[in-house]
Design a protein around this motif. Structure first.
Motif, short mmCIF file in Angstrom:
data_model
loop_
_atom_site.label_atom_id
_atom_site.label_comp_id
_atom_site.label_asym_id
_atom_site.label_seq_id
_atom_site.Cartn_x
_atom_site.Cartn_y
_atom_site.Cartn_z
N GLN A 43 -10.46 13.72 54.37
CA GLN A 43 -10.74 12.41 54.95
C GLN A 43 -10.93 11.37 53.84
OE1 GLN A 43 -14.32 12.30 57.23
NE2 GLN A 43 -13.90 10.28 58.07
N ARG A 44 -11.62 11.75 52.78
CA ARG A 44 -11.86 10.82 51.68
C ARG A 44 -10.62 10.62 50.80
NH1 ARG A 44 -17.46 11.05 48.70
NH2 ARG A 44 -17.95 9.08 49.68
N TYR A 45 -9.84 11.68 50.63
CA TYR A 45 -8.63 11.64 49.80
C TYR A 45 -7.45 12.14 50.64
CZ TYR A 45 -11.78 11.14 45.83
OH TYR A 45 -12.73 10.70 44.95
N PRO A 46 -6.77 11.24 51.36
CA PRO A 46 -5.68 11.68 52.24
C PRO A 46 -4.49 12.30 51.50
CG PRO A 46 -6.15 9.33 52.54
CD PRO A 46 -7.04 9.83 51.47
N LEU A 47 -4.33 12.00 50.22
CA LEU A 47 -3.20 12.55 49.45
C LEU A 47 -3.57 13.84 48.72
CD1 LEU A 47 -1.79 9.24 47.93
CD2 LEU A 47 -1.02 10.46 49.96
N ALA A 48 -4.71 14.41 49.04
CA ALA A 48 -5.15 15.65 48.40
C ALA A 48 -4.20 16.79 48.75
CB ALA A 48 -6.56 15.99 48.84
N GLN A 49 -3.99 17.69 47.77
CA GLN A 49 -3.09 18.82 47.96
C GLN A 49 -3.83 20.13 47.75
OE1 GLN A 49 -0.21 18.19 44.93
NE2 GLN A 49 0.89 16.61 46.06
N VAL A 50 -3.53 21.12 48.58
CA VAL A 50 -4.12 22.45 48.42
C VAL A 50 -3.34 23.16 47.33
CG1 VAL A 50 -4.56 24.66 49.52
CG2 VAL A 50 -4.88 22.55 50.81
N ILE A 51 -4.05 23.57 46.26
CA ILE A 51 -3.40 24.25 45.13
C ILE A 51 -3.40 25.75 45.36
CG2 ILE A 51 -3.53 24.73 42.67
CD1 ILE A 51 -4.87 22.07 42.32
N GLU A 52 -4.56 26.28 45.69
CA GLU A 52 -4.70 27.73 45.83
C GLU A 52 -5.54 28.03 47.06
OE1 GLU A 52 -6.80 31.07 43.17
OE2 GLU A 52 -5.55 29.65 42.10
N GLU A 53 -5.02 28.87 47.91
CA GLU A 53 -5.74 29.21 49.14
C GLU A 53 -5.82 30.71 49.28
OE1 GLU A 53 -5.62 28.11 53.88
OE2 GLU A 53 -4.05 27.43 52.57
N GLN A 54 -7.01 31.24 49.41
CA GLN A 54 -7.29 32.66 49.59
C GLN A 54 -6.65 33.52 48.49
OE1 GLN A 54 -6.25 33.77 53.54
NE2 GLN A 54 -7.72 32.40 54.47
N GLY A 55 -6.77 33.05 47.24
CA GLY A 55 -6.30 33.84 46.11
C GLY A 55 -4.81 33.79 45.88
N VAL A 56 -4.04 33.06 46.67
CA VAL A 56 -2.60 32.96 46.51
C VAL A 56 -2.25 31.54 46.10
CG1 VAL A 56 -0.37 33.20 47.64
CG2 VAL A 56 -2.25 34.70 48.28
N ALA A 57 -1.56 31.40 44.99
CA ALA A 57 -1.20 30.07 44.49
C ALA A 57 -0.13 29.45 45.37
CB ALA A 57 -0.71 30.16 43.06
N ALA A 58 -0.32 28.19 45.73
CA ALA A 58 0.66 27.45 46.52
C ALA A 58 1.56 26.68 45.57
CB ALA A 58 -0.04 26.49 47.47
N PRO A 59 2.85 26.54 45.88
CA PRO A 59 3.74 25.78 45.00
C PRO A 59 3.36 24.31 44.98
CG PRO A 59 4.86 26.37 47.02
CD PRO A 59 3.54 27.05 47.04
N VAL A 60 3.26 23.75 43.77
CA VAL A 60 2.91 22.34 43.62
C VAL A 60 4.20 21.56 43.39
CG1 VAL A 60 1.63 20.69 42.22
CG2 VAL A 60 0.71 22.97 42.62
N PRO A 61 4.47 20.52 44.20
CA PRO A 61 5.69 19.75 44.01
C PRO A 61 5.68 19.03 42.67
CG PRO A 61 4.29 18.70 45.64
CD PRO A 61 3.66 20.01 45.29
N LYS A 62 6.83 19.01 42.01
CA LYS A 62 6.94 18.36 40.71
C LYS A 62 7.15 16.87 40.89
CE LYS A 62 8.84 22.39 38.44
NZ LYS A 62 9.96 22.95 37.71
N ARG A 63 6.67 16.12 39.92
CA ARG A 63 6.84 14.67 39.96
C ARG A 63 8.18 14.29 39.36
NH1 ARG A 63 1.04 12.19 38.22
NH2 ARG A 63 -0.17 13.35 39.72
N GLY A 64 8.76 13.22 39.88
CA GLY A 64 10.02 12.71 39.33
C GLY A 64 11.20 13.55 39.76
N SER A 65 12.37 13.10 39.38
CA SER A 65 13.57 13.83 39.75
C SER A 65 13.84 14.91 38.71
CB SER A 65 14.77 12.88 39.84
OG SER A 65 15.05 12.33 38.57
N THR A 66 14.48 15.97 39.15
CA THR A 66 14.79 17.07 38.25
C THR A 66 16.30 17.17 38.03
OG1 THR A 66 14.85 18.57 40.11
CG2 THR A 66 12.76 18.38 38.93
N THR A 67 17.01 16.11 38.33
CA THR A 67 18.46 16.16 38.15
C THR A 67 18.79 16.05 36.67
OG1 THR A 67 18.62 13.77 38.43
CG2 THR A 67 18.91 15.13 40.40
N VAL A 68 19.83 16.75 36.28
CA VAL A 68 20.27 16.73 34.89
C VAL A 68 21.48 15.82 34.78
CG1 VAL A 68 21.14 18.16 33.00
CG2 VAL A 68 19.45 19.09 34.60
#
Length: 76
Positions: A43-68
């Motif tokens: 509620q305080r931080y609507p853009l908050a992301q869950v990093i790790e839940e119940q001991g399993v790491a969640a994939p974190v989206p990368k910033r910027g484009s990854t095109t070569v």
């Protein structure tokens, strides 16, 4: 007569469930213990992301484009 001091037994509090890591912004990470605390931070931080839940790491989206970009061939 002297009185005896009571021996205090300190134990770690038992947690119900596993903690969840939550990234609030670029440099702030908090660990929450339950769903009520998670809802509070969301509620305080609507853009908050869950990093790790119940001991399993969640994939974190990368910033910027990854095109070569392809390099151009040199003209002779």
């Amino acid at each position: 007569m002297s009185t005896r001091k009571k021996q205090i037994v300190l134990t770690q509090p038992e947690r119900k469930g596993k903690p969840v890591k939550l990234r609030l912004d670029a440099r702030t990470v908090v660990m929450v213990k339950n769903a009520k605390a998670l809802a509070f931070w969301k509620q305080r931080y609507p853009l908050a992301q869950v990093i790790e839940e119940q001991g399993v790491a969640a994939p974190v989206p990368k910033r910027g484009s990854t095109t070569v970009k392809k390099s151009r061939a040199k003209k002779a």
